[in-house]
Design a protein around this motif. Structure first.
Motif, PDB file in Angstrom:
ATOM      1  N   ASP A   1       8.951  41.759  -1.346  1.00 12.72           N
ATOM      2  CA  ASP A   1       8.079  40.483  -0.907  1.00 12.72           C
ATOM      3  C   ASP A   1       7.993  39.451  -2.338  1.00 12.72           C
ATOM      4  OD1 ASP A   1       7.686  41.248   1.435  1.00 12.72           O
ATOM      5  OD2 ASP A   1       5.931  42.050   1.363  1.00 12.72           O
TER       6      ASP A   1
ATOM      7  N   TYR B   1      18.037  42.182   5.298  1.00 17.30           N
ATOM      8  CA  TYR B   1      17.531  43.761   5.275  1.00 17.30           C
ATOM      9  C   TYR B   1      16.162  43.931   5.978  1.00 17.30           C
ATOM     10  CZ  TYR B   1      15.925  48.060   3.127  1.00 17.30           C
ATOM     11  OH  TYR B   1      15.531  49.257   2.727  1.00 17.30           O
ATOM     12  N   GLN B   2      15.302  42.752   6.159  1.00 18.23           N
ATOM     13  CA  GLN B   2      14.152  42.893   6.580  1.00 18.23           C
ATOM     14  C   GLN B   2      14.238  42.534   8.296  1.00 18.23           C
ATOM     15  OE1 GLN B   2      11.521  40.331   4.395  1.00 18.23           O
ATOM     16  NE2 GLN B   2      10.942  41.686   2.826  1.00 18.23           N
TER      17      GLN B   2
ATOM     18  N   GLY C   1      19.566  44.853   0.479  1.00 20.48           N
ATOM     19  CA  GLY C   1      17.999  44.472   0.220  1.00 20.48           C
ATOM     20  C   GLY C   1      17.718  44.777  -0.851  1.00 20.48           C
TER      21      GLY C   1
ATOM     22  N   LYS D   1      15.250  39.769   9.362  1.00 17.95           N
ATOM     23  CA  LYS D   1      14.654  38.324   9.608  1.00 17.95           C
ATOM     24  C   LYS D   1      16.028  37.349   9.767  1.00 17.95           C
ATOM     25  CE  LYS D   1      10.138  39.250   7.599  1.00 17.95           C
ATOM     26  NZ  LYS D   1       9.378  38.680   6.594  1.00 17.95           N
TER      27      LYS D   1
END
Length: 183
Positions: free
Chosen positions: A120, A149-150, A4, A152
């Motif tokens: 972001d 990594y998030q 990530g 999603k």
């Protein structure tokens, strides 16, 4: 888990010639794009002294190419904020940017943001790069990496599948797909 923010972006490992092929603008033999010579970006360059403080606005195609090359050199030498400043300078030129593909500048900005743990901002830059050029598969892979990594995973899977559409045998992309499917 996958890689990530803060980990080396996949796009930073590709030579500029490979990146230009991904955007469909490589000349014969992968040597030049739009008449400008291509140089590899896969290893750090040692000519950082010539780059250090020159932030002159790019006013001609040759200047834009030079500023972009400086941004890549700075990034290769882990001077991400300085590289990001040059990338922002170029994208702020908007439609007047010539000599360098705007998608490439956004991709480099994404690399810088990801390297500085600014997930972001990296997502926004990589999304803009693929919006401008959907064939820029390394950006799809970097989007997948950050999104995985998030956690999603659905969106990460979409992006890695898009990257694999262009490079179906890429071992890093296949590994990332496996990591997404496992999470």
């Amino acid at each position: 888990t996958g890689r990530g923010a803060g980990e080396e972006p996949l796009v930073s490992r590709l030579a500029l010639g490979q990146r230009q092929q991904a955007i469909g603008d490589t000349g014969p033999g992968g040597e030049e794009a739009n008449g400008y010579p291509l140089s590899p970006t896969s290893s750090p360059r040692n000519d950082i002294q010539s780059v250090a403080t020159d932030t002159t606005r790019a006013s001609t195609p040759a200047d834009a190419v030079e500023v972009f090359q400086r941004a890549m050199i700075l990034s290769d030498n882990e001077q991400y904020e300085e590289s990001a400043d040059l990338c922002r300078q170029l994208v702020n030129r908007g439609p007047r940017l010539t000599g360098v593909h705007e998608s490439e500048v956004w991709a480099q900005l994404g690399v810088n943001m990801q390297s500085m743990d600014r997930a972001d901002d990296a997502l926004a830059a990589f999304r803009q790069a693929v919006h401008l050029n959907p064939r820029l598969h390394p950006c799809h892979a970097n989007l997948a990496m950050i999104l995985n990594y998030q956690r999603k995973n659905a969106e990460a899977a979409e992006h890695i599948m898009e990257a694999l559409r262009y490079e179906p045998q890429n071992p890093e992309y296949l590994s990332l797909l496996h990591a997404i499917n496992e999470s």
